[in-house]
Design a protein around this motif. Structure first.
Motif, short mmCIF file in Angstrom:
data_model
loop_
_atom_site.label_atom_id
_atom_site.label_comp_id
_atom_site.label_asym_id
_atom_site.label_seq_id
_atom_site.Cartn_x
_atom_site.Cartn_y
_atom_site.Cartn_z
N PHE A 80 9.17 37.86 28.31
CA PHE A 80 7.84 37.44 28.02
C PHE A 80 7.98 37.08 26.51
O PHE A 80 9.41 36.99 26.05
CB PHE A 80 6.88 38.47 27.61
N THR A 81 7.15 36.36 25.66
CA THR A 81 7.61 35.49 24.39
C THR A 81 7.92 36.67 23.44
O THR A 81 8.28 36.35 22.28
CB THR A 81 6.27 34.89 24.06
N ASP A 82 7.47 37.92 23.63
CA ASP A 82 7.77 39.24 22.46
C ASP A 82 9.16 39.66 22.90
O ASP A 82 9.59 40.73 22.30
CB ASP A 82 6.77 40.24 22.69
N GLY A 83 9.98 39.18 23.83
CA GLY A 83 11.26 39.19 24.27
C GLY A 83 11.34 40.53 25.37
O GLY A 83 12.32 40.88 25.62
N THR A 84 10.26 40.99 25.66
CA THR A 84 10.28 42.10 26.78
C THR A 84 10.97 41.57 27.97
O THR A 84 10.36 40.65 28.55
CB THR A 84 8.96 42.86 26.95
N VAL A 85 12.05 42.08 28.65
CA VAL A 85 12.63 41.70 29.75
C VAL A 85 11.69 42.23 30.99
O VAL A 85 11.84 43.41 31.03
CB VAL A 85 14.23 42.06 29.79
N PHE A 86 11.33 41.51 32.00
CA PHE A 86 10.90 41.91 33.14
C PHE A 86 11.74 41.78 34.35
O PHE A 86 11.53 42.51 35.40
CB PHE A 86 9.38 41.44 33.31
N ASP A 87 12.61 41.03 34.31
CA ASP A 87 13.49 41.00 35.42
C ASP A 87 14.84 40.20 35.15
O ASP A 87 14.74 39.53 34.18
CB ASP A 87 12.94 39.91 36.52
N GLU A 88 15.94 40.41 35.84
CA GLU A 88 17.16 39.75 35.28
C GLU A 88 18.15 39.96 36.41
O GLU A 88 18.19 40.96 37.14
CB GLU A 88 17.81 40.45 34.21
N THR A 89 18.98 38.89 36.78
CA THR A 89 19.97 39.19 37.87
C THR A 89 21.36 39.72 37.20
O THR A 89 21.43 39.64 35.90
CB THR A 89 20.43 37.72 38.53
N ASP A 90 22.12 40.45 38.01
CA ASP A 90 23.34 41.00 37.55
C ASP A 90 23.32 41.80 36.36
O ASP A 90 24.07 41.94 35.48
CB ASP A 90 24.14 39.99 37.27
N LYS A 91 22.11 42.66 36.10
CA LYS A 91 21.82 43.28 34.85
C LYS A 91 23.05 44.53 34.75
O LYS A 91 23.20 45.03 33.69
CB LYS A 91 20.76 43.97 34.65
N ASP A 92 23.85 45.14 35.83
CA ASP A 92 24.49 46.10 35.68
C ASP A 92 26.10 45.51 35.93
O ASP A 92 26.79 46.27 35.81
CB ASP A 92 24.44 46.93 37.16
N VAL A 93 26.27 44.08 35.91
CA VAL A 93 27.44 43.47 35.46
C VAL A 93 27.96 43.93 34.16
O VAL A 93 27.31 43.46 33.20
CB VAL A 93 27.66 41.90 35.89
N LYS A 94 29.30 44.45 34.15
CA LYS A 94 29.81 44.70 32.89
C LYS A 94 30.26 43.16 32.11
O LYS A 94 30.71 42.41 32.60
CB LYS A 94 31.01 45.55 33.21
N GLU A 95 30.37 43.38 31.00
CA GLU A 95 30.92 42.33 30.11
C GLU A 95 32.35 41.65 30.47
O GLU A 95 33.11 42.49 30.88
CB GLU A 95 30.96 42.70 28.45
N GLY A 96 32.39 40.39 30.90
CA GLY A 96 33.65 39.93 31.38
C GLY A 96 33.70 39.86 32.82
O GLY A 96 34.66 39.02 33.47
N GLU A 97 33.17 40.42 33.69
CA GLU A 97 32.81 40.33 34.89
C GLU A 97 32.02 39.06 35.15
O GLU A 97 31.03 38.86 34.66
CB GLU A 97 32.23 41.47 35.79
N GLU A 98 32.30 38.37 36.60
CA GLU A 98 31.76 37.45 37.01
C GLU A 98 30.17 37.80 37.45
O GLU A 98 30.04 38.57 38.36
CB GLU A 98 32.39 36.76 38.08
N LYS A 99 29.24 36.94 37.07
CA LYS A 99 27.80 37.34 37.62
C LYS A 99 27.48 36.47 38.74
O LYS A 99 28.09 35.44 38.95
CB LYS A 99 26.90 36.94 36.61
N LYS A 100 27.01 37.00 39.86
CA LYS A 100 27.10 36.70 41.12
C LYS A 100 25.52 35.87 41.28
O LYS A 100 25.48 34.83 41.97
CB LYS A 100 26.83 37.57 42.27
#
Length: 160
Positions: A80-100
Motif C-alpha cells: 500500500f502507499t504507506d509501505g505495508t506489504v500485502f503480498d510478495e513472491t519468493d519472500k522466503d528466498v535468501k539474499e543471493g538466491e535466485e527468485k523463481k
C-alpha cells in the motif's frame, strides 16, 4: 392502515439497508490524489494511462512485450502507499538466491496487471500504481481493504 404503513416502512428500510451492502463506492478521485501524493513524496515520475493506471519502467528489458493472452512469470512485491506489504513472491528466498517468481495467464489477473504488465519486456523492472477500480474495487478482498491503491514492484522474468 397503520399496519400497512408500518409494513411499507419496514420493507423500505429493508430494501435500503440491503442496497447499501451491494453499493459500489467510487474511489477514483481519492485514489488519484493518493497516487499523485505518493509519487511526489517519493520523487517518482510515472506515466498515466487513460484508465488511471500509473506505471514506471526502471529497466526496459529485452524481447517482445506480452499480450493479454500471454503466460508470464513475474517476481513482485505488492504494498500500500504507506509501505505495508500485502503480498510478495519468493519472500522466503535468501539474499543471493535466485527468485523463481510466479507464472500465470495474464488474462486471469486484476485489470491493473492486464493493462500494466504488457508495458514490460522480459527482464524489465518497474512499478505499477493501481487505483482500486483496476484492482479489487470498493469491497474488502482478503487482507486488502476496499478502495485501496495497490503498488507493485514488478520484474517480468519471462513470457512463456
Amino acid at each position: 392502515m397503520k399496519q400497512l404503513l408500518s409494513a411499507l416502512l419496514a420493507i423500505a428500510l429493508f430494501i435500503s439497508c440491503s442496497k447499501d451492502k451491494d453499493e459500489v463506492t467510487d474511489y477514483t478521485a481519492q485514489n488519484e490524489k493518493e497516487i499523485t501524493d505518493y509519487l511526489a513524496a517519493n520523487n517518482l515520475t510515472a506515466q498515466r494511462t487513460d484508465s488511471g493506471l500509473y506505471y514506471i519502467i526502471d529497466k526496459p528489458g529485452e524481447g517482445d512485450n506480452p499480450t493479454i493472452n500471454s503466460n508470464v512469470t513475474v517476481i513482485y512485491k505488492g504494498y500500500f502507499t504507506d509501505g505495508t506489504v500485502f503480498d510478495e513472491t519468493d519472500k522466503d528466498v535468501k539474499e543471493g538466491e535466485e527468485k523463481k517468481g510466479v507464472s500465470f495467464g495474464l488474462n486471469q489477473v486484476i485489470q491493473g496487471w492486464k493493462e500494466g504488465i504488457p508495458f514490460f519486456k522480459p527482464g524489465g523492472e518497474g512499478k505499477l500504481l493501481i487505483p482500486s477500480h483496476l484492482g479489487y474495487g470498493s469491497k474488502d478482498y482478503k487482507s486488502i481493504p476496499g478502495g485501496s491503491v495497490l503498488i507493485f514492484d514488478i520484474t517480468l522474468k519471462s513470457v512463456n
